[in-house]
Design a protein around this motif. Structure first.
Motif, PDB file in Angstrom:
ATOM      1  N   ALA A 222       8.680  -9.786  -3.005  1.00 28.16           N
ATOM      2  CA  ALA A 222       7.932 -10.880  -2.378  1.00 28.16           C
ATOM      3  C   ALA A 222       7.065 -10.366  -1.233  1.00 28.16           C
ATOM      4  CB  ALA A 222       8.896 -11.948  -1.868  1.00 28.16           C
ATOM      5  N   ILE A 223       7.573  -9.420  -0.441  1.00 33.22           N
ATOM      6  CA  ILE A 223       6.810  -8.887   0.693  1.00 33.22           C
ATOM      7  C   ILE A 223       5.514  -8.244   0.214  1.00 33.22           C
ATOM      8  CG2 ILE A 223       6.806  -7.071   2.462  1.00 33.22           C
ATOM      9  CD1 ILE A 223       9.774  -7.688   2.908  1.00 33.22           C
ATOM     10  N   PHE A 224       5.597  -7.410  -0.801  1.00 35.42           N
ATOM     11  CA  PHE A 224       4.405  -6.712  -1.286  1.00 35.42           C
ATOM     12  C   PHE A 224       3.430  -7.676  -1.955  1.00 35.42           C
ATOM     13  CE2 PHE A 224       6.992  -3.078  -0.458  1.00 35.42           C
ATOM     14  CZ  PHE A 224       6.100  -2.039  -0.240  1.00 35.42           C
ATOM     15  N   ARG A 225       3.941  -8.684  -2.643  1.00 35.41           N
ATOM     16  CA  ARG A 225       3.032  -9.650  -3.269  1.00 35.41           C
ATOM     17  C   ARG A 225       2.362 -10.541  -2.231  1.00 35.41           C
ATOM     18  NH1 ARG A 225       6.099  -7.860  -7.104  1.00 35.41           N
ATOM     19  NH2 ARG A 225       5.415  -7.971  -9.254  1.00 35.41           N
ATOM     20  N   LEU A 226       3.068 -10.854  -1.164  1.00 34.58           N
ATOM     21  CA  LEU A 226       2.463 -11.623  -0.086  1.00 34.58           C
ATOM     22  C   LEU A 226       1.350 -10.828   0.582  1.00 34.58           C
ATOM     23  CD1 LEU A 226       2.442 -14.113   1.768  1.00 34.58           C
ATOM     24  CD2 LEU A 226       4.202 -12.999   3.152  1.00 34.58           C
ATOM     25  N   GLN A 227       1.612  -9.559   0.821  1.00 37.50           N
ATOM     26  CA  GLN A 227       0.589  -8.706   1.421  1.00 37.50           C
ATOM     27  C   GLN A 227      -0.628  -8.577   0.508  1.00 37.50           C
ATOM     28  OE1 GLN A 227       1.606  -4.537   1.840  1.00 37.50           O
ATOM     29  NE2 GLN A 227       0.646  -4.449   3.861  1.00 37.50           N
ATOM     30  N   ALA A 228      -0.381  -8.394  -0.787  1.00 36.86           N
ATOM     31  CA  ALA A 228      -1.487  -8.288  -1.736  1.00 36.86           C
ATOM     32  C   ALA A 228      -2.281  -9.592  -1.799  1.00 36.86           C
ATOM     33  CB  ALA A 228      -0.956  -7.923  -3.127  1.00 36.86           C
ATOM     34  N   GLY A 229      -1.580 -10.738  -1.716  1.00 36.25           N
ATOM     35  CA  GLY A 229      -2.271 -12.021  -1.748  1.00 36.25           C
ATOM     36  C   GLY A 229      -3.158 -12.234  -0.537  1.00 36.25           C
ATOM     37  N   VAL A 230      -2.700 -11.820   0.649  1.00 37.85           N
ATOM     38  CA  VAL A 230      -3.523 -11.956   1.858  1.00 37.85           C
ATOM     39  C   VAL A 230      -4.801 -11.124   1.736  1.00 37.85           C
ATOM     40  CG1 VAL A 230      -3.613 -11.452   4.326  1.00 37.85           C
ATOM     41  CG2 VAL A 230      -1.591 -12.522   3.360  1.00 37.85           C
ATOM     42  N   CYS A 231      -4.654  -9.880   1.286  1.00 37.29           N
ATOM     43  CA  CYS A 231      -5.835  -9.020   1.134  1.00 37.29           C
ATOM     44  C   CYS A 231      -6.785  -9.565   0.068  1.00 37.29           C
ATOM     45  CB  CYS A 231      -5.401  -7.598   0.782  1.00 37.29           C
ATOM     46  SG  CYS A 231      -4.510  -6.746   2.097  1.00 37.29           S
ATOM     47  N   MET A 232      -6.236 -10.129  -1.006  1.00 36.11           N
ATOM     48  CA  MET A 232      -7.082 -10.679  -2.063  1.00 36.11           C
ATOM     49  C   MET A 232      -7.891 -11.872  -1.550  1.00 36.11           C
ATOM     50  SD  MET A 232      -5.944 -12.259  -5.758  1.00 36.11           S
ATOM     51  CE  MET A 232      -5.164 -13.656  -4.945  1.00 36.11           C
ATOM     52  N   LEU A 233      -7.233 -12.775  -0.811  1.00 35.68           N
ATOM     53  CA  LEU A 233      -7.943 -13.928  -0.255  1.00 35.68           C
ATOM     54  C   LEU A 233      -8.990 -13.489   0.760  1.00 35.68           C
ATOM     55  CD1 LEU A 233      -4.974 -16.421   0.212  1.00 35.68           C
ATOM     56  CD2 LEU A 233      -6.763 -16.506  -1.517  1.00 35.68           C
ATOM     57  N   PHE A 234      -8.663 -12.481   1.549  1.00 29.85           N
ATOM     58  CA  PHE A 234      -9.616 -11.936   2.514  1.00 29.85           C
ATOM     59  C   PHE A 234     -10.870 -11.431   1.797  1.00 29.85           C
ATOM     60  CE2 PHE A 234     -11.230  -8.532   5.231  1.00 29.85           C
ATOM     61  CZ  PHE A 234     -11.234  -9.125   6.477  1.00 29.85           C
ATOM     62  N   ARG A 235     -10.644 -10.670   0.727  1.00 25.26           N
ATOM     63  CA  ARG A 235     -11.779 -10.123  -0.027  1.00 25.26           C
ATOM     64  C   ARG A 235     -12.592 -11.232  -0.705  1.00 25.26           C
ATOM     65  NH1 ARG A 235      -8.041  -5.676  -1.223  1.00 25.26           N
ATOM     66  NH2 ARG A 235      -9.000  -3.717  -0.550  1.00 25.26           N
ATOM     67  N   THR A 237     -12.897 -14.408   0.067  1.00 25.98           N
ATOM     68  CA  THR A 237     -13.626 -15.233   1.025  1.00 25.98           C
ATOM     69  C   THR A 237     -14.882 -14.540   1.516  1.00 25.98           C
ATOM     70  OG1 THR A 237     -11.564 -16.272   1.733  1.00 25.98           O
ATOM     71  CG2 THR A 237     -13.456 -16.474   3.214  1.00 25.98           C
ATOM     72  N   LEU A 238     -14.755 -13.271   1.880  1.00 24.19           N
ATOM     73  CA  LEU A 238     -15.910 -12.558   2.429  1.00 24.19           C
ATOM     74  C   LEU A 238     -16.928 -12.206   1.353  1.00 24.19           C
ATOM     75  CD1 LEU A 238     -14.216 -10.225   5.052  1.00 24.19           C
ATOM     76  CD2 LEU A 238     -15.214 -12.483   5.356  1.00 24.19           C
ATOM     77  N   THR A 239     -16.456 -11.941   0.137  1.00 20.51           N
ATOM     78  CA  THR A 239     -17.403 -11.640  -0.944  1.00 20.51           C
ATOM     79  C   THR A 239     -18.266 -12.860  -1.247  1.00 20.51           C
ATOM     80  OG1 THR A 239     -15.849 -10.047  -1.904  1.00 20.51           O
ATOM     81  CG2 THR A 239     -17.610 -10.864  -3.333  1.00 20.51           C
ATOM     82  N   LEU A 313     -14.254  -7.024   9.637  1.00 20.89           N
ATOM     83  CA  LEU A 313     -15.580  -7.268   9.094  1.00 20.89           C
ATOM     84  C   LEU A 313     -16.600  -7.188  10.222  1.00 20.89           C
ATOM     85  CD1 LEU A 313     -16.607 -10.434   9.875  1.00 20.89           C
ATOM     86  CD2 LEU A 313     -14.604 -10.910   8.447  1.00 20.89           C
ATOM     87  N   ASP A 314     -17.814  -6.820   9.873  1.00 16.51           N
ATOM     88  CA  ASP A 314     -18.899  -6.722  10.839  1.00 16.51           C
ATOM     89  C   ASP A 314     -20.122  -7.450  10.314  1.00 16.51           C
ATOM     90  OD1 ASP A 314     -17.398  -5.214  12.459  1.00 16.51           O
ATOM     91  OD2 ASP A 314     -18.501  -3.334  12.209  1.00 16.51           O
ATOM     92  N   HIS A 315     -20.795  -8.189  11.173  1.00 19.33           N
ATOM     93  CA  HIS A 315     -22.131  -8.687  10.839  1.00 19.33           C
ATOM     94  C   HIS A 315     -22.862  -8.948  12.153  1.00 19.33           C
ATOM     95  CE1 HIS A 315     -21.590 -12.963  11.917  1.00 19.33           C
ATOM     96  NE2 HIS A 315     -20.341 -12.751  11.595  1.00 19.33           N
ATOM     97  N   PRO A 316     -24.160  -8.656  12.231  1.00 15.86           N
ATOM     98  CA  PRO A 316     -24.899  -8.816  13.473  1.00 15.86           C
ATOM     99  C   PRO A 316     -25.305 -10.264  13.711  1.00 15.86           C
ATOM    100  CG  PRO A 316     -26.336  -7.987  11.781  1.00 15.86           C
ATOM    101  CD  PRO A 316     -24.979  -8.092  11.159  1.00 15.86           C
TER     102      PRO A 316
END
Length: 354
Positions: A222-235, A237-239, A313-316
């Motif tokens: 569960a810990i690793f899947r939660l971490q993977a889910g956070v990174c996936m949502l982060f990607r 959203t920003l994409t 993330l960076d944006h001017p």
């Protein structure tokens, strides 16, 4: 004949009698052993002849890429009552086994999902097959052909509570050791919880020494899947917001932040350092007209929470002025003040505006 000669001959006769008795005992012992082995062989041969299901179970031979098995494996998480009465193939680990009379109950686990399987003496399973299933070592990987059946009462100990498998064939694909360094039931129990009841717990040293087994617990999964889910949502959203993900170096030749402690590694007879921040590379991309960039990766910082995973993330800002700088020189840091939003410990989301 002298008295000494008479005594010597008597001693020789006594030794020869003892030797004969010893030889007779050894011969009798060998005969009994041979008779016992012959009887066992005959019983085994008779058992094999009576075992009508001998081709439906056993330890599978290594395929070695010589053939492709015609099996469509179904995942445990997909087993639902809608698939009832279907014959399926399943590959999973043996979580627990319990023999009871002419039946053997198995719990088959695949990642964090598990299902109950039943091997019972009948038209498709023999007594030898039930005995074989009961003796499979825990954590062994098996291939099972079974009919999926609905159950009247929910199986509370499994994730798939409304169905069970009636096994028709079972083959061991990868056999585990009989004695494992730790049991998953003990590893799933928090430290100190079972002390009062006398149940075993696993300390951290044992977990780290046998990390492969420890990662099979539901908590670790569960810990690793939660971490993977956070990174996936982060990607995601920003994409959607037209950000570009970049991959920055993780080993650098010099410390990126002056005055801070760094992780030093040996690199081809010289020293290298774990990157403390991807800030420089993101600023370079902004100055290279990427407009919006982000990266998800590890950074090494010798603080109380070390080597944190930091998605940034960076944006001017629309009215920002781009510094005219040499590619090898770091842009003035005052042009990129950082505003941080903490998601949870060891993870942060950094927004850069000008």
């Amino acid at each position: 004949m002298t008295k000494e000669d008479a005594q010597g001959s008597t001693a020789e006769e006594t030794q020869s009698k003892k030797g004969l008795k010893k030889q007779q005992k050894e011969a009798e012992k060998a005969a009994k052993k041979a008779e016992k082995q012959a009887k066992l062989a005959a019983d085994q041969q008779g058992t094999e002849e009576d075992d009508f299901a001998k081709d439906q179970y056993g330890i599978a031979a290594m395929v070695q890429s010589q053939q492709k098995l015609d099996r469509e494996l179904v995942r445990v998480q997909d087993l639902t009552p809608e698939m009832a009465d279907k014959v399926i193939w399943l590959r999973a680990r043996v979580h627990t086994s319990r023999a009871k009379g002419k039946q053997c109950f198995l719990v088959l686990r695949q990642q964090q999902f598990n299902v109950q399987a039943l091997v019972a003496v009948g038209d498709r399973a023999s007594k030898q097959m039930v005995k074989f299933a009961a003796n499979i070592n825990k954590e062994s990987i098996v291939d099972v052909e079974a009919t999926l059946r609905k159950v009247e009462q929910k199986i509370e100990s499994c994730t798939q509570q409304e169905v069970e498998l009636h096994v028709e064939k079972i083959f061991v694909i990868s056999q585990a050791e009989a004695r494992l360094p730790l049991q998953l039931e003990d590893a799933s129990r928090p430290e100190g919880e079972g002390d009062e009841d006398g149940r075993a717990t696993v300390n951290q040293d044992t977990r780290l020494d046998n990390r492969v087994i420890d990662l099979r617990t539901t908590t670790s999964q569960a810990i690793f899947r939660l971490q993977a889910g956070v990174c996936m949502l982060f990607r995601e959203t920003l994409t959607k917001k037209d950000f570009v993900e970049i991959q920055t170096p993780k080993i650098i030749s010099a410390a990126s932040e002056g005055g801070a402690n760094v992780f030093t590694v040996s690199y081809f007879k010289t020293s290298a350092y774990l990157a403390q921040s991807p800030q420089l590379y993101k600023q370079m991309c902004i100055c290279a007209d990427f407009d919006k960039v982000f990266c998800v990766g590890r950074v090494g910082k010798t603080s109380h929470l070390t080597a944190s995973s930091t998605p940034t993330l960076d944006h001017p800002h629309p009215g920002a002025r781009h510094p005219q700088h040499h590619p090898r020189r770091q842009p003035p840091p005052l042009l990129y003040p950082c505003h941080s939003l903490s998601l949870f410990p060891c993870h942060s989301l950094s927004l850069f505006h000008m």
